[in-house]
Design an enzyme around this catalytic site. Sequence first.
Site, PDB file in Angstrom:
ATOM      1  N   ARG A 169       0.842  -1.248  -0.045  1.00 41.51           N
ATOM      2  CA  ARG A 169       0.115  -0.112  -0.032  1.00 41.51           C
ATOM      3  C   ARG A 169       0.733   1.297  -0.029  1.00 41.51           C
ATOM      4  O   ARG A 169       0.507   2.191  -0.761  1.00 41.51           O
ATOM      5  CB  ARG A 169      -1.061  -0.122   1.226  1.00 41.51           C
ATOM      6  CG  ARG A 169      -2.015   1.141   1.222  1.00 41.51           C
ATOM      7  CD  ARG A 169      -3.022   0.723   2.340  1.00 41.51           C
ATOM      8  NE  ARG A 169      -4.082   1.839   2.397  1.00 41.51           N
ATOM      9  CZ  ARG A 169      -4.122   2.866   3.527  1.00 41.51           C
ATOM     10  NH1 ARG A 169      -3.677   2.549   4.475  1.00 41.51           N
ATOM     11  NH2 ARG A 169      -5.241   3.696   3.319  1.00 41.51           N
ATOM     12  N   HIS A 195       0.366   4.696  -2.227  1.00 42.93           N
ATOM     13  CA  HIS A 195       0.210   6.039  -1.817  1.00 42.93           C
ATOM     14  C   HIS A 195       1.302   6.941  -2.267  1.00 42.93           C
ATOM     15  O   HIS A 195       1.215   8.123  -2.028  1.00 42.93           O
ATOM     16  CB  HIS A 195       0.083   5.707  -0.087  1.00 42.93           C
ATOM     17  CG  HIS A 195      -1.415   5.436   0.171  1.00 42.93           C
ATOM     18  ND1 HIS A 195      -1.746   5.570   1.240  1.00 42.93           N
ATOM     19  CD2 HIS A 195      -2.226   4.703  -0.440  1.00 42.93           C
ATOM     20  CE1 HIS A 195      -3.159   5.188   1.319  1.00 42.93           C
ATOM     21  NE2 HIS A 195      -3.442   4.543   0.451  1.00 42.93           N
ATOM     22  N   VAL A 246       0.500  10.239  -5.581  1.00 41.79           N
ATOM     23  CA  VAL A 246       0.677  11.695  -4.948  1.00 41.79           C
ATOM     24  C   VAL A 246       2.034  12.318  -5.921  1.00 41.79           C
ATOM     25  O   VAL A 246       3.250  11.965  -5.196  1.00 41.79           O
ATOM     26  CB  VAL A 246       0.833  11.853  -3.654  1.00 41.79           C
ATOM     27  CG1 VAL A 246       0.962  13.164  -3.085  1.00 41.79           C
ATOM     28  CG2 VAL A 246      -0.076  11.118  -2.881  1.00 41.79           C
ATOM     29  N   ASN A 286      -3.617   8.479   4.853  1.00 48.38           N
ATOM     30  CA  ASN A 286      -2.635   8.018   5.465  1.00 48.38           C
ATOM     31  C   ASN A 286      -2.525   8.014   7.158  1.00 48.38           C
ATOM     32  O   ASN A 286      -2.077   7.157   7.905  1.00 48.38           O
ATOM     33  CB  ASN A 286      -1.276   8.679   5.268  1.00 48.38           C
ATOM     34  CG  ASN A 286      -0.901   8.409   3.782  1.00 48.38           C
ATOM     35  OD1 ASN A 286      -1.178   7.353   3.269  1.00 48.38           O
ATOM     36  ND2 ASN A 286      -0.314   9.400   3.130  1.00 48.38           N
ATOM     37  N   PRO A 315      -7.800   7.873  -3.582  1.00 46.49           N
ATOM     38  CA  PRO A 315      -9.223   7.630  -3.584  1.00 46.49           C
ATOM     39  C   PRO A 315      -9.547   7.306  -1.953  1.00 46.49           C
ATOM     40  O   PRO A 315      -8.873   6.225  -1.726  1.00 46.49           O
ATOM     41  CB  PRO A 315      -9.671   6.796  -4.866  1.00 46.49           C
ATOM     42  CG  PRO A 315      -8.421   5.958  -4.975  1.00 46.49           C
ATOM     43  CD  PRO A 315      -7.143   6.926  -4.580  1.00 46.49           C
ATOM     44  N   HIS A 339      -6.516  -5.756  -2.235  1.00 51.07           N
ATOM     45  CA  HIS A 339      -7.219  -5.994  -1.240  1.00 51.07           C
ATOM     46  C   HIS A 339      -7.716  -7.372  -0.901  1.00 51.07           C
ATOM     47  O   HIS A 339      -8.258  -7.773  -0.102  1.00 51.07           O
ATOM     48  CB  HIS A 339      -8.548  -5.102  -1.229  1.00 51.07           C
ATOM     49  CG  HIS A 339      -8.210  -3.506  -1.101  1.00 51.07           C
ATOM     50  ND1 HIS A 339      -9.059  -2.584  -1.499  1.00 51.07           N
ATOM     51  CD2 HIS A 339      -6.979  -3.024  -1.038  1.00 51.07           C
ATOM     52  CE1 HIS A 339      -8.679  -1.507  -1.385  1.00 51.07           C
ATOM     53  NE2 HIS A 339      -7.457  -1.554  -1.018  1.00 51.07           N
ATOM     54  N   THR A 340      -6.813  -8.546  -1.661  1.00 50.12           N
ATOM     55  CA  THR A 340      -6.842  -9.788  -1.165  1.00 50.12           C
ATOM     56  C   THR A 340      -5.849 -10.180   0.124  1.00 50.12           C
ATOM     57  O   THR A 340      -5.971 -11.331   0.768  1.00 50.12           O
ATOM     58  CB  THR A 340      -6.322 -10.573  -2.171  1.00 50.12           C
ATOM     59  OG1 THR A 340      -6.072 -12.143  -1.979  1.00 50.12           O
ATOM     60  CG2 THR A 340      -4.958 -10.146  -2.880  1.00 50.12           C
ATOM     61  N   ASP A 345      -9.865  -9.180   2.587  1.00 44.69           N
ATOM     62  CA  ASP A 345     -10.564 -10.460   2.145  1.00 44.69           C
ATOM     63  C   ASP A 345     -10.870 -11.311   3.316  1.00 44.69           C
ATOM     64  O   ASP A 345     -10.011 -11.801   4.040  1.00 44.69           O
ATOM     65  CB  ASP A 345      -9.375 -11.200   1.082  1.00 44.69           C
ATOM     66  CG  ASP A 345      -9.611 -12.605   1.111  1.00 44.69           C
ATOM     67  OD1 ASP A 345     -10.653 -13.151   1.394  1.00 44.69           O
ATOM     68  OD2 ASP A 345      -8.773 -13.227   0.175  1.00 44.69           O
TER      69      ASP A 345
HETATM   70  C1  HEM Z   1      -9.021   1.465  -5.787  1.00 43.45           C
HETATM   71  C2  HEM Z   1      -9.053   2.305  -4.919  1.00 43.45           C
HETATM   72  C3  HEM Z   1      -8.599   2.319  -3.389  1.00 43.45           C
HETATM   73  C4  HEM Z   1      -9.377   2.427  -2.302  1.00 43.45           C
HETATM   74  C5  HEM Z   1     -10.458   3.195  -2.410  1.00 43.45           C
HETATM   75  C6  HEM Z   1      -8.565   1.889  -1.314  1.00 43.45           C
HETATM   76  C7  HEM Z   1      -8.798   2.090  -0.214  1.00 43.45           C
HETATM   77  C8  HEM Z   1      -8.240   1.510   0.899  1.00 43.45           C
HETATM   78  C9  HEM Z   1      -8.727   1.741   2.555  1.00 43.45           C
HETATM   79  C10 HEM Z   1      -9.505   2.402   3.057  1.00 43.45           C
HETATM   80  C11 HEM Z   1      -7.904   0.636   3.032  1.00 43.45           C
HETATM   81  C12 HEM Z   1      -7.928   0.388   4.668  1.00 43.45           C
HETATM   82  C13 HEM Z   1      -7.247   1.642   5.383  1.00 43.45           C
HETATM   83  C14 HEM Z   1      -7.445   1.613   6.839  1.00 43.45           C
HETATM   84  O1  HEM Z   1      -8.603   1.375   7.220  1.00 43.45           O
HETATM   85  O2  HEM Z   1      -6.558   1.830   7.658  1.00 43.45           O
HETATM   86  C15 HEM Z   1      -7.017  -0.015   2.268  1.00 43.45           C
HETATM   87  C16 HEM Z   1      -6.082  -1.024   2.657  1.00 43.45           C
HETATM   88  C17 HEM Z   1      -5.125  -1.437   1.753  1.00 43.45           C
HETATM   89  N1  HEM Z   1      -5.157  -0.981   0.421  1.00 43.45           N
HETATM   90 FE1  HEM Z   1      -6.121   0.060  -0.795  1.00 43.45          FE
HETATM   91  N2  HEM Z   1      -7.535   1.198  -1.796  1.00 43.45           N
HETATM   92  C18 HEM Z   1      -7.427   1.255  -3.099  1.00 43.45           C
HETATM   93  C19 HEM Z   1      -6.584   0.808  -4.081  1.00 43.45           C
HETATM   94  C20 HEM Z   1      -5.341   0.090  -3.780  1.00 43.45           C
HETATM   95  C21 HEM Z   1      -4.223  -0.315  -4.607  1.00 43.45           C
HETATM   96  C22 HEM Z   1      -4.176   0.123  -5.989  1.00 43.45           C
HETATM   97  C23 HEM Z   1      -3.489  -0.737  -3.657  1.00 43.45           C
HETATM   98  C24 HEM Z   1      -2.112  -1.498  -4.122  1.00 43.45           C
HETATM   99  C25 HEM Z   1      -1.492  -1.419  -5.188  1.00 43.45           C
HETATM  100  C26 HEM Z   1      -4.046  -0.845  -2.339  1.00 43.45           C
HETATM  101  C27 HEM Z   1      -3.412  -1.516  -1.241  1.00 43.45           C
HETATM  102  C28 HEM Z   1      -3.785  -1.922  -0.141  1.00 43.45           C
HETATM  103  C29 HEM Z   1      -3.606  -2.947   0.814  1.00 43.45           C
HETATM  104  C30 HEM Z   1      -2.584  -3.795   0.830  1.00 43.45           C
HETATM  105  C31 HEM Z   1      -4.199  -2.408   2.202  1.00 43.45           C
HETATM  106  C32 HEM Z   1      -3.967  -2.988   3.602  1.00 43.45           C
HETATM  107  C33 HEM Z   1      -2.730  -2.620   4.201  1.00 43.45           C
HETATM  108  C34 HEM Z   1      -2.668  -2.912   5.452  1.00 43.45           C
HETATM  109  O3  HEM Z   1      -3.184  -4.080   5.991  1.00 43.45           O
HETATM  110  O4  HEM Z   1      -1.730  -2.331   6.362  1.00 43.45           O
HETATM  111  N3  HEM Z   1      -5.058  -0.528  -2.525  1.00 43.45           N
HETATM  112  N4  HEM Z   1      -7.141   0.668   1.082  1.00 43.45           N
END
Ligand code: HEM
Length: 328
Positions: A71, A75, A79, A103, A172, A202-203, A247
């Site tokens: 992630r 991020h 930006v 963040n 986003p 998000h898997t 997931d």
């Molecule tokens: C499509 C638009 C996307 C949205 C709206 C989004 C939003 C989010 C949100 C809200 C979370 C949880 C954050 C929290 O509650 O602390 C999250 C977690 C995560 N996102 Fe996304 N995300 C998006 C795309 C992506 C992309 C493109 C990637 C990587 C290439 C990604 C990788 C991850 C990962 C791996 C997590 C888990 C992180 C952790 O457990 O520390 N996301 N995302």
Amino acid sequence: MIGNKFALTNMALFRSLLLIILIVAVSSCQTNAQLSPNYYSSTCPQALSIVKAEVASAIKNETRIGASLLRLHFHDCFVNGCDGSVLLDDNSTFIGEKTAVPNNNSARGFNVVDNIKARLEKACPGVVSCADILAIAARDSVVRLGGPSWKVRLGRRDSTSASRSAANASIPPPTSNLSALISSFSAQGLSIKNLVALSGSHTIGLARCTSFRSHIYNDSNIDPSFANSLRRICPRSGNDSVLAPLDRQTPTSFDNLYYKNLLEKKGLLHSDQEIFNGSSLTDGLVKMYAADTSLLFKEFAKSMIKMGNIKPLTGNAGEIRINCRKAN
Ligand code: HEM
Ligand SMILES: *[C@@H]1O[C@H](CO)[C@@H](O)[C@H](O)[C@H]1NC(C)=O
Ligand SMILES: *[C@@H]1O[C@H](CO)[C@@H](O)[C@H](O)[C@H]1NC(C)=O
Ligand SMILES: *[C@@H]1O[C@H](CO)[C@@H](O)[C@H](O)[C@H]1NC(C)=O
Ligand SMILES: *[C@@H]1O[C@H](CO)[C@@H](O)[C@H](O)[C@H]1NC(C)=O
Ligand SMILES: *[C@@H]1O[C@H](CO)[C@@H](O)[C@H](O)[C@H]1NC(C)=O
Ligand SMILES: *[C@@H]1O[C@H](CO)[C@@H](O)[C@H](O)[C@H]1NC(C)=O
Ligand SMILES: *[C@@H]1O[C@H](CO)[C@@H](O)[C@H](O)[C@H]1NC(C)=O
Ligand SMILES: *[C@@H]1O[C@H](CO)[C@@H](O)[C@H](O)[C@H]1NC(C)=O
């Protein structure tokens, strides 16, 4: 007669000129000539093995950190390009991106990046950028958790600044609808196919109650028993930081179950379920990835390379930070 021939030749010349301009424009858009997989092969041959070993040990200590590292690269890239800006700490005269909405209390993995950087600085001082560390660590995390591999393009340099407002605006939020997701990715040169493949990130990993609360209480496109089970840990108010897996089945394995969940209306975030909610733009892709892991892996790898190519600093632009948290 002569005038006609002259006009024809001129026209042909004009056409070939147009074609050349088009080819140059297209190729400079799609590939990033300056980034290369072998960028450090003579200046820091150990770079890739150092990052790989540190990522492996960090994941051994805490499996979730692989998701957090993936992630961070996202991020960073969204930006003002993949320039390590997300890693800069705030101080009395500087506001960085760490406290931007997407963040704050959410981005993690910074200590792992510090450990990687410390080892790289010992092995090859001043050579490997923080932006490249994020790109390599993202790939190594995905591989470690069972996902696809790809050749990481390298040679990004680090920014000397960051932008909290750009982070607020460009990453986003989970409340996004499909058209907002599409425009957000399109603003980075990423297609709908890239959007659906990269959402497969998000898997792995976890999200806070505050990120999925309105989806489980307000949306109709969610399986009722799935919503109920989440309401038990994430109340209407309070418990903001309680975590749930993105997931619900295998949050530490990089697989295609994220897409299978969407088919059952068991996406955790509003934005997740948006890519399977009746739109012909994305529903077909979700079905394809739910049915075919190897297709997903191929598209995911391609999309990660494309995301990694977003506006890198190269040549004399930026710097190689000595400490990823602070401009030199
Ligand atoms: C499509 C638009 C996307 C949205 C709206 C989004 C939003 C989010 C949100 C809200 C979370 C949880 C954050 C929290 O509650 O602390 C999250 C977690 C995560 N996102 Fe996304 N995300 C998006 C795309 C992506 C992309 C493109 C990637 C990587 C290439 C990604 C990788 C991850 C990962 C791996 C997590 C888990 C992180 C952790 O457990 O520390 N996301 N995302
Ligand atoms: C191991 O993971 C825990 C969180 O589970 C973290 O607090 C700690 O800093 C990690 N240790 C190392 C050496 O990375
Ligand atoms: C970030 O989170 C902290 C702790 O919850 C909070 O005190 C602070 O106001 C937040 N910062 C911003 C800019 O939202
Ligand atoms: C980013 O969003 C946070 C929280 O809404 C806000 O406090 C901050 O002023 C915003 N920062 C910028 C620079 O837009
Ligand atoms: C999607 O969200 C955007 C931004 O929040 C909003 O302006 C737009 O009306 C929404 N579109 C649909 C179809 O709901
Ligand atoms: C549900 O939607 C209503 C109306 O938009 C809003 O006032 C409320 O805060 C939302 N509830 C949650 C839990 O997000
Ligand atoms: C808050 O979260 C904890 C830990 O997941 C859970 O046991 C508790 O029931 C939750 N509290 C409420 C009011 O939902
Ligand atoms: C999803 O689609 C349904 C209709 O199929 C619609 O009622 C709903 O508003 C959509 N949900 C979201 C969150 O856009
Ligand atoms: C604050 O951070 C910025 C960006 O990293 C850096 O340029 C500046 O030197 C830092 N200031 C202090 C006092 O550490």
